[in-house]
Scaffold this motif. Sequence first.
Motif, short mmCIF file in Angstrom:
data_model
loop_
_atom_site.label_atom_id
_atom_site.label_comp_id
_atom_site.label_asym_id
_atom_site.label_seq_id
_atom_site.Cartn_x
_atom_site.Cartn_y
_atom_site.Cartn_z
N THR A 22 0.96 -0.83 0.33
CA THR A 22 -0.16 0.12 -0.08
C THR A 22 0.63 1.18 0.44
O THR A 22 0.34 2.27 -0.54
N ALA A 25 2.21 1.71 -3.69
CA ALA A 25 1.57 2.02 -4.39
C ALA A 25 0.83 3.48 -4.37
O ALA A 25 -0.56 3.68 -4.52
N ARG A 31 -0.31 2.48 -8.61
CA ARG A 31 -1.61 1.74 -8.36
C ARG A 31 -2.45 1.45 -9.64
O ARG A 31 -2.64 0.25 -9.11
N TYR A 32 -2.66 2.18 -10.37
CA TYR A 32 -2.93 1.61 -11.70
C TYR A 32 -2.43 0.36 -12.62
O TYR A 32 -3.07 -0.43 -12.84
N LEU A 34 -0.68 -1.97 -10.99
CA LEU A 34 -0.76 -2.77 -10.22
C LEU A 34 -2.83 -3.51 -10.60
O LEU A 34 -2.35 -4.80 -11.07
N SER A 35 -2.57 -2.50 -10.30
CA SER A 35 -4.77 -2.66 -10.49
C SER A 35 -5.28 -3.10 -11.97
O SER A 35 -6.36 -4.28 -11.99
N ILE A 38 -3.98 -7.13 -11.81
CA ILE A 38 -4.49 -7.86 -11.10
C ILE A 38 -5.61 -8.36 -12.31
O ILE A 38 -6.34 -9.61 -12.40
N PHE A 89 -6.79 0.91 -1.48
CA PHE A 89 -5.93 -0.30 -1.78
C PHE A 89 -6.50 -1.65 -2.43
O PHE A 89 -6.68 -2.04 -3.37
N LEU A 90 -6.32 -2.24 -1.02
CA LEU A 90 -7.12 -3.23 -1.08
C LEU A 90 -8.61 -3.78 -2.01
O LEU A 90 -8.98 -4.16 -2.81
N LEU A 93 -7.95 -3.22 -5.63
CA LEU A 93 -7.77 -4.74 -6.44
C LEU A 93 -8.63 -6.00 -6.23
O LEU A 93 -8.70 -6.54 -7.08
N ALA A 96 -11.01 -4.55 -8.86
CA ALA A 96 -10.09 -5.23 -10.27
C ALA A 96 -10.35 -7.13 -10.61
O ALA A 96 -10.61 -7.24 -11.88
N LEU A 97 -9.89 -7.44 -9.48
CA LEU A 97 -9.89 -9.14 -9.53
C LEU A 97 -11.44 -8.66 -10.39
O LEU A 97 -11.33 -9.84 -11.11
#
Length: 113
Positions: A22, A25, A31-32, A34-35, A38, A89-90, A93, A96-97
């Motif tokens: 976190t 990111a 951040r984007y 990594l998303s 994912i 942030f979680l 993610l 996104a998943l």
Amino acid sequence: MVFRPQKTNFQLKIVENIQTLTKWANNPWRRYSLSLIILLIGYFLGSSLGMVSAVVELMDPIAAFLSVIFIEILILLRRNFRFEKKKKFLVLLLDALRLGLFYGFFTESLKLL
């Protein structure tokens, strides 16, 4: 009497790794990106699960049931973390998943028509 799980070294390391991720990111590009990674992993998992269950044809209802249960668990986790400022942030993610899984299932269903 309230049952509280003990804090093991493994649980502490997981929390520490999530906090480190976190902090890493904080930059919007990280951040984007990594998303997006994912999201693509979710898309890969969704399309792979749809393809494998379509080829085998023996466990289609079970695979669909497990997929729906997994997506519902992700939605439940999102509801729990939604209002906590530290876990935004979680939530990103998890969303996104979930979207990647949904798009993977959707494209596989169009292929099977």
